[in-house]
Design a protein around this motif. Structure first.
Motif, PDB file in Angstrom:
ATOM      1  N   ARG A  36      10.111  -1.431  91.877  1.00 39.66           N
ATOM      2  CA  ARG A  36      11.541  -1.697  91.974  1.00 39.66           C
ATOM      3  C   ARG A  36      12.020  -1.512  93.402  1.00 39.66           C
ATOM      4  NH1 ARG A  36      12.654   0.752  87.252  1.00 39.66           N
ATOM      5  NH2 ARG A  36      12.632   2.721  88.336  1.00 39.66           N
ATOM      6  N   GLU A  62       8.112 -11.427  85.943  1.00 34.70           N
ATOM      7  CA  GLU A  62       9.261 -11.589  86.831  1.00 34.70           C
ATOM      8  C   GLU A  62       9.243 -12.949  87.496  1.00 34.70           C
ATOM      9  OE1 GLU A  62      11.165  -9.155  86.462  1.00 34.70           O
ATOM     10  OE2 GLU A  62       9.791  -7.656  85.715  1.00 34.70           O
ATOM     11  N   ARG A 101      20.215 -17.500  77.902  1.00 31.08           N
ATOM     12  CA  ARG A 101      21.052 -16.327  77.611  1.00 31.08           C
ATOM     13  C   ARG A 101      22.385 -16.795  77.042  1.00 31.08           C
ATOM     14  NH1 ARG A 101      19.397 -13.183  82.828  1.00 31.08           N
ATOM     15  NH2 ARG A 101      17.501 -12.237  82.082  1.00 31.08           N
ATOM     16  N   TYR A 102      22.895 -17.852  77.603  1.00 30.23           N
ATOM     17  CA  TYR A 102      24.141 -18.437  77.124  1.00 30.23           C
ATOM     18  C   TYR A 102      24.001 -18.824  75.664  1.00 30.23           C
ATOM     19  CZ  TYR A 102      27.892 -21.976  76.978  1.00 30.23           C
ATOM     20  OH  TYR A 102      28.994 -22.716  76.653  1.00 30.23           O
ATOM     21  N   GLU A 159      23.362 -15.950  73.272  1.00 34.41           N
ATOM     22  CA  GLU A 159      24.478 -15.055  73.067  1.00 34.41           C
ATOM     23  C   GLU A 159      25.469 -15.679  72.080  1.00 34.41           C
ATOM     24  OE1 GLU A 159      25.478 -12.901  76.296  1.00 34.41           O
ATOM     25  OE2 GLU A 159      27.118 -11.857  75.301  1.00 34.41           O
ATOM     26  N   LEU A 160      25.496 -17.015  72.099  1.00 34.34           N
ATOM     27  CA  LEU A 160      26.340 -17.676  71.112  1.00 34.34           C
ATOM     28  C   LEU A 160      25.831 -17.427  69.709  1.00 34.34           C
ATOM     29  CD1 LEU A 160      27.074 -21.145  72.718  1.00 34.34           C
ATOM     30  CD2 LEU A 160      28.679 -19.322  72.253  1.00 34.34           C
ATOM     31  N   GLU A 183      29.415 -11.441  66.793  1.00 31.24           N
ATOM     32  CA  GLU A 183      30.119 -10.249  67.250  1.00 31.24           C
ATOM     33  C   GLU A 183      30.263  -9.352  66.054  1.00 31.24           C
ATOM     34  OE1 GLU A 183      33.041 -12.804  70.001  1.00 31.24           O
ATOM     35  OE2 GLU A 183      33.324 -10.655  69.998  1.00 31.24           O
ATOM     36  N   ARG A 242      43.687 -11.775  65.483  1.00 27.66           N
ATOM     37  CA  ARG A 242      45.095 -11.365  65.545  1.00 27.66           C
ATOM     38  C   ARG A 242      46.002 -12.475  65.043  1.00 27.66           C
ATOM     39  NH1 ARG A 242      46.828  -7.341  68.322  1.00 27.66           N
ATOM     40  NH2 ARG A 242      45.431  -6.003  69.484  1.00 27.66           N
ATOM     41  N   GLN A 243      47.200 -12.081  64.733  1.00 23.08           N
ATOM     42  CA  GLN A 243      48.223 -13.041  64.285  1.00 23.08           C
ATOM     43  C   GLN A 243      47.674 -13.968  63.216  1.00 23.08           C
ATOM     44  OE1 GLN A 243      49.524 -14.834  68.040  1.00 23.08           O
ATOM     45  NE2 GLN A 243      51.320 -13.491  68.013  1.00 23.08           N
ATOM     46  N   ASP A 273      50.008  -6.748  62.516  1.00 25.52           N
ATOM     47  CA  ASP A 273      49.900  -6.852  63.966  1.00 25.52           C
ATOM     48  C   ASP A 273      51.285  -6.532  64.505  1.00 25.52           C
ATOM     49  OD1 ASP A 273      49.662  -7.598  66.610  1.00 25.52           O
ATOM     50  OD2 ASP A 273      48.540  -9.422  66.179  1.00 25.52           O
ATOM     51  N   ARG A 293      52.737  -6.266  67.335  1.00 21.58           N
ATOM     52  CA  ARG A 293      53.420  -7.114  68.315  1.00 21.58           C
ATOM     53  C   ARG A 293      54.013  -8.343  67.632  1.00 21.58           C
ATOM     54  NH1 ARG A 293      50.498  -7.896  73.775  1.00 21.58           N
ATOM     55  NH2 ARG A 293      52.547  -8.805  74.068  1.00 21.58           N
ATOM     56  N   ASP A 328      57.946  -9.563  67.465  1.00 23.50           N
ATOM     57  CA  ASP A 328      58.426 -10.934  67.708  1.00 23.50           C
ATOM     58  C   ASP A 328      59.186 -11.448  66.503  1.00 23.50           C
ATOM     59  OD1 ASP A 328      55.567 -12.112  69.693  1.00 23.50           O
ATOM     60  OD2 ASP A 328      57.416 -11.050  70.227  1.00 23.50           O
TER      61      ASP A 328
END
Lengths: 921, 270
Positions: free
Chosen positions: A289, A661, A675-676, A679-680, A684, A690-691, A699, A701, A705
């Motif tokens: 390294r 490497e 990776r893109y 990751e999709l 998650e 929200r909302q 929610d 907030r 409103d």
């Protein structure tokens, strides 16, 4: 009886008319030859009485048993003239006594008494006889294998270790042991002690004896511990550890055994704490390294043992421009921390040579600097590096090389001081201390070159090094002020210093008396410039750069080779005519740059210069693992052949290297895309919406409103909630790679093999799956015949992608044949230990299954059956065939829709991951 | 608080911010402003994007309204909302609306952090319409002729799920930012950090080594900003190694082995 004429060796020995030894010729010509050879090596001729005694005893013993007689003859031949008459008499007496009891014991005594008597220690003799007596009490079998080591130790000049070994044997066999246990211990001792390291075995043997004295059952645990790290401990630490272990044993034998075998955590920690030796394996990752950060390119550390024996020399560190070579362990100091520091220092200083371009030395530039003429055209062979060519210009190349090293190390020290003052502050004192140590040892007065090195290269104070009786030559010292930052200036200074130093070195004590060439100087830790190593690694590139240069030169354009090499490296092979024009030094009268340049460049040659030809690793020995038996489907009989195929599960022995490497760098664009994309795929864990129209909570907030909108007279929104969603992805995959011989085939249009590309795909696969978080394992398979299928584990499911896995991927190489069915069944069995909702088996191969008695339809049917068995266990199997055009039988093999063909293997890295993604979306 | 005479007085950049040009970015930005094209600044963290925008705002004499985007940023945070003021509802312009209305430069920093349904608000502003739709007021606001949209974006470590969509990306002229070359970077560090050139050079040297192991363990290399922090600590008498450790090494990673390598690099340079 045969009456052969005596061989010519007898002519060299002064013999009386009647030669008793000659009788042996008739008896056993080979023995006769051996005896006469031994006798002819003596400084004095053999007396007739000695010769007669030899023959007499030989005849007496040979009459009892042939090998006994041979041992007596050889033994007496060795002792004759080397020991006193008294000792010879002792030998004859003891051998006769033993021989009378039996030829085997007679032979043993005949062989092993020899080194004992040669070493001349009566106490040792007494111990030996005592020990043999004890061991005979157990049985002759105890003597058979064990005494060999004893004799080797004595012959190797280790009487202390030999005595300790005797005591070990005595301790062991004076205990009350059954036949089996005795036999086992004899076997253990004779097999293990020869492997103890020479410089440590004295106390290790003693320790072994202690252990066995306490409890012979601890012997195996002790030997396990030795293999795992005890052998590296210095004496006081070793004894301390043994004492600790025995103490624990007294309280609880089981724990004690674990401790000595280095199985318990406590033991491992204790051993690590006591260890003073630093090992390369501990330091490698950190050093790699550091080098990557410091130099920014793929330079790594390697063991000195990777170099051929001739190149290794006494150095503790050296470099070939691609790797920095270090010893496997360093025990220079008494503290482990200091030894680790030494590793780091050596790497940091040696990296200076790479960073400041020692190997960019250009022969032509050097000639220009030194005002020397080039050699005639005919002598300009490109079979060695520029540095070596330069040194060969001098009458004494070794002296020239030493002087160059002195000035070059001085240059690097100055550059390090400028750019890395901290580095020098930390590391230089260590080198200087070592230099002082060498100066003390180097006799009186200390060698001139070493003193010059101390002052010029290491910057030590001239006042400390200078001596009134042999002052450092002022003209040489004055050269220091003329140094500049280029490596060629070191050559120029060496050239200027050469005549001055040569005069001083030749007549005085530096040279070996009576030899023409002087020995190379000794430097702290053996550091020197190693053009031979550089040449070994960069020969091809040098050759091609040289060829390009000559072509240009033929057309009247002069370019320095080092500039060419550098530009090619920088542009990654995309050297343009404009690049070359920038590098032009001069153009001869009738030469033109454009014409010369455009006709000299060939892309394949440039490619070759760049091709990173890694040094091929020696075939690593895989660690053997468990063996499993599987059935095979015989389509003709429509039945299984039970217990038919033997699969050896082994773990690939890793070979650390930069392959992993480098692949990431090479495919950096693809890596980002992967990776893109992956990751999709990753859900998650908890998505907060929200909302939302409906959900678990308000929610706030949105509520605010809502209230405000109502006050403002507007239509409020209905989206007032927060919803939490949990998504799960539970996939486990096993990637099974065919390592058959055919994968060594070249990919058409490229220099790489199919397996090289598959390995790259493995690297990217690892990266991708780490991102998405699926459990996965990688294994290779090959073998010959139904009893020799190998299943090579590259990565286990519960293993992370660490240095070990990367090293294994690096080490993967083509093997033999392809018995796919068994490999699939074994892979399927791996899934038994994995609990995942989705189980995926991907088989990566370059053709059809093919093995001894496993071909065509039979093989296809069995493989198909294996896949069906997998499917029955809810394991989804998918085949990827590379480097093959579409074949309808692949449908038979894997099932239509359950396989993919990639005709150009170079697309594999990309497509493998797309396939995986599609399968697991 | 708005001034009745100059509603964006608070956002004017009065003093010239220090900025060292490293390429053609000045001309590009001025040309884009002249055409009122929206601009996207791409680059790793701490390399001068925000400072550049401040400098350009000063140079062009425009006020600068900055919004730091984050995951909980709603459209109403940008556009505005009704507030309750002693029983009355009063409309309060959000930062974006204010910029649009009064002709400031609106700078959305780290735009990918914001939610997608918030980001689309800027779409009508970034094409030829140059309008902002204020639904709650039922108003479609035409942008002031001097209004300009600037966003910043770090392409390096973003989670792909938060990547910038093509429909947003392709509305902007892009300027690429990276760490300056060694000469420039040490000049910047020397000026901002208040240290001499030699110390600045050493800090820059250290950063270059650290950037070599970006992607090999570190997600990001050491930014110019961290170097400036270290320099400022050094100027105040903190020993160099300690300053570097606190300002550069520790913020970059928590991994012990990487810390060890960073410590080695630091020990080399200082």
């Amino acid at each position: 009886m045969r009456f052969d004429s005596a061989p010519s060796q007898t002519d060299t020995v002064d013999r009386p008319a009647f030669d008793p030894i000659g009788q042996l010729a008739a008896l056993d010509p080979e023995l006769f030859a051996a005896v006469t050879a031994e006798l002819s090596r003596k400084s004095e001729p053999v007396s007739p009485s000695d010769a007669a005694a030899l023959v007499e005893d030989t005849l007496w013993s040979i009459a009892r048993e042939v090998t006994f007689g041979q041992s007596v003859a050889r033994g007496m031949a060795r002792l004759t003239g080397s020991v006193s008459d008294r000792r010879m008499g002792t030998y004859r007496r003891l051998v006769r006594e033993a021989g009378t009891e039996g030829p085997e014991i007679g032979r043993i005594m005949a062989v092993h008494l020899v080194p004992v008597l040669c070493c001349g220690d009566d106490t040792l003799l007494a111990d030996f006889l005592e020990t043999v007596s004890v061991m005979r009490g157990k049985g002759l079998y105890t003597l058979r294998g064990t005494l060999g080591c004893f004799s080797d130790l004595l012959d190797g000049g280790e009487p202390g270790a030999a005595a300790a070994y005797l005591r070990l044997l005595h301790i062991t066999f004076s205990q009350d042991l059954t036949y089996n246990k005795s036999n086992h211990l004899a076997h253990l001792i004779s097999r293990s002690v020869p492997n103890f390291q020479t410089d440590r075995r004295l106390w290790q043997i003693r320790g072994f004896g202690e252990i066995i004295r306490t409890d012979y059952r601890l012997a195996e645990a002790f030997l396990d511990g030795m293999e795992r790290g005890l052998d590296r401990l210095p004496e006081p630490a070793f004894q301390c550890f043994i004492e600790q272990g025995l103490e624990i044993w007294r309280r609880n034998p089981g724990f004690g055994s674990n401790f000595l075998a280095l199985e318990s955590r406590r033991a491992i920690d204790a051993c690590l704490n006591l260890q003073t030796v630093a090992t390369l394996s501990q330091m490698r990752a950190a050093l790699d390294r550091y080098l990557r950060a410091r130099l920014g390119v793929g330079v790594a550390v390697r063991s000195l043992s990777a170099l051929p024996a001739l190149s290794a020399s006494e150095a503790m560190v050296c470099s070939d421009g691609r790797f920095i070579y270090l010893p496997d362990e360093i025990s220079h100091f008494t503290e482990q921390e200091q030894n680790r520091f030494l590793y780091r220092c050596l790497v940091r200083i040696e990296a200076g040579g790479l960073e400041f371009n020692t190997f960019d030395f250009d022969y032509e530039k050097a000639l220009d600097r030194c005002g020397l003429l080039p050699e005639p055209e005919a002598d300009q062979a490109v079979d060695r590096s520029d540095l070596e060519r330069f040194f060969n210009r001098f009458p004494d190349g070794v002296l020239a090389e030493d002087l160059f090293t002195i000035f070059e190390h001085g240059r690097i020290r100055r550059l390090l001081a400028r750019h890395y003052p901290g580095l020098l502050r930390e590391c230089l004192p260590l080198l200087q201390q070592e230099a002082r140590h060498l100066l003390c040892r180097a006799g009186h007065p200390p060698a001139l070159r070493l003193r010059l090195y101390a002052v010029i290269a290491l910057g030590m104070d001239k006042g400390d090094i200078d001596r009134r009786d042999a002052p450092l030559p002022a003209p040489v010292m004055a050269l220091i002020g003329r140094a500049d930052d280029s490596v060629e200036s070191s050559a120029a200074l060496a050239t200027m210093a050469y005549p001055l130093v040569e005069r001083l070195v030749r007549p005085s004590g530096d040279s070996q008396a009576g030899q023409n060439c002087i020995c190379p100087m000794i430097t702290p830790f053996g550091r020197r410039v190693r053009p031979d190593l550089y040449w070994m690694t960069h020969r091809e590139q040098e050759r091609i750069a040289d060829m390009l240069k000559r072509r240009l030169n033929d057309r009247g354009v002069k370019i320095y080779k080092s500039d060419l090499k550098k530009r090619i490296r920088e542009t990654g092979g995309g050297v343009t005519p404009r690049d070359l024009q920038e590098l032009v030094v001069s153009v001869r009268e009738n030469g033109s740059v454009d014409g010369a340049v455009s006709s000299s460049l060939s892309s394949s040659e440039l490619f070759e210069i760049l091709r990173q030809a890694g040094v091929a690793a020696a075939e690593p020995k895989p660690a053997a693992g468990p063996v499993s038996w599987y059935r095979e489907w015989n389509a003709a009989a429509a039945d299984y052949l039970d217990h038919h195929v033997r699969v050896q599960d082994t773990r690939v022995a890793g070979c650390p290297g930069p392959f992993y490497e480098k692949t990431l760098t090479r495919h950096s664009g693809l890596v980002r895309k992967i990776r893109y994309a992956f990751e999709l795929l990753k859900p998650e864990r908890l998505t907060i919406l929200r909302q939302w129209l409906e959900g678990d909570a308000f929610d706030y907030r949105a509520l605010l409103d809502f209230a405000l909108d109502r006050r403002a007279g507007l239509m409020p929104s209905e989206r007032l909630y927060i919803k939490r969603l949990k998504q799960d992805r539970d996939v486990a995959a096993v990637l099974l790679v065919d390592l058959s011989r055919s994968t060594a085939n070249r990919v058409p249009g490229s220099k790489r093999s199919v397996l090289d590309v598959e390995k790259e795909a493995l690297v990217l696969f690892c990266e991708a799956l780490q991102v998405v978080g699926d459990d996965f394992a990688i294994a290779g398979f090959s073998g010959t015949g139904r009893l020799g299928v190998d299943y090579f584990r590259i990565k286990d499911v519960d293993e992370g992608v660490g240095e070990a896995v990367k090293a294994r991927i690096n080490a993967v190489s083509p093997r033999r044949s392809t018995r796919m069915g068994a490999a699939i069944r074994h892979a399927t069995s791996q899934f038994d230990r994995i609990s995942a909702r989705v189980k995926l088996l991907i088989i990566l191969g370059d053709g059809f299954p093919n093995d001894v008695d496993y071909k065509q339809g039979y093989a296809i049917e069995d493989t198909r059956k294996a896949l069906l068995e997998a499917r029955a266990k809810s394991i989804y199997a998918h085949g990827i065939t590379v480097n093959l055009t579409a074949d309808a039988r692949l449908d038979d093999l894997y099932g239509a829709g359950c396989h993919t063909v990639i005709s150009d293997v170079r697309e594999l890295p990309d497509k493998l991951l797309r396939i995986y993604r599609d399968l697991t979306r | 608080m708005t001034d009745s005479r100059d509603p964006v007085a608070d956002f004017r950049v009065d003093a010239e911010p220090y900025y060292l040009t490293t390429g053609d970015e000045l001309n590009m930005f001025e040309a884009a402003y002249d055409a009122r094209l929206p601009v996207m600044l791409k680059g790793p963290t701490g390399c001068g994007k925000t400072r550049f925008v401040e400098y350009m705002a000063w140079r062009l004499g425009r006020p600068l309204i900055t919004v730091s985007c984050h995951e909980d940023l709603f459209a109403s945070d940008l556009i505005g909302r009704y507030l309750l003021k002693s029983d009355e509802t009063v409309w309060q312009d959000g930062p974006l609306t204010r910029a649009v209305r009064f002709g400031a430069i609106c700078y959305l920093d780290e735009i990918v952090e914001a939610r997608k349904d918030t980001t689309v608000v800027i779409h009508p502003l970034t094409d030829n319409r140059r309008t902002l739709s204020v639904d709650k007021k039922g108003e479609v606001l035409a942008a002031h002729p001097d209004f300009m949209m600037v966003i910043s974006y770090n392409p390096g470590y973003q989670s792909v799920l938060k990547d910038l969509k093509q429909s947003t990306r392709q509305r902007f002229v892009s300027l690429d930012f990276d760490y300056p070359n060694a000469e420039n970077e040490s000049e910047i560090v020397a000026y901002e950090g208040g240290v001499n050139r030699e110390t600045a050079m050493r800090l820059v040297n250290l950063a270059r080594k650290i950037r070599n192991i970006r992607e090999h363990g570190l997600t990001e290399g050491a930014s110019t900003r961290l170097l400036i922090y270290a320099a400022q600590l050094i100027r105040r008498g903190i020993p160099e190694k300690d300053a570097c450790r606190s300002a550069i090494c520790l913020p970059l990673t928590d991994d012990d082995r990487l810390q060890e390598t960073l410590a080695d690099l630091m020990a080399d340079v200082f």
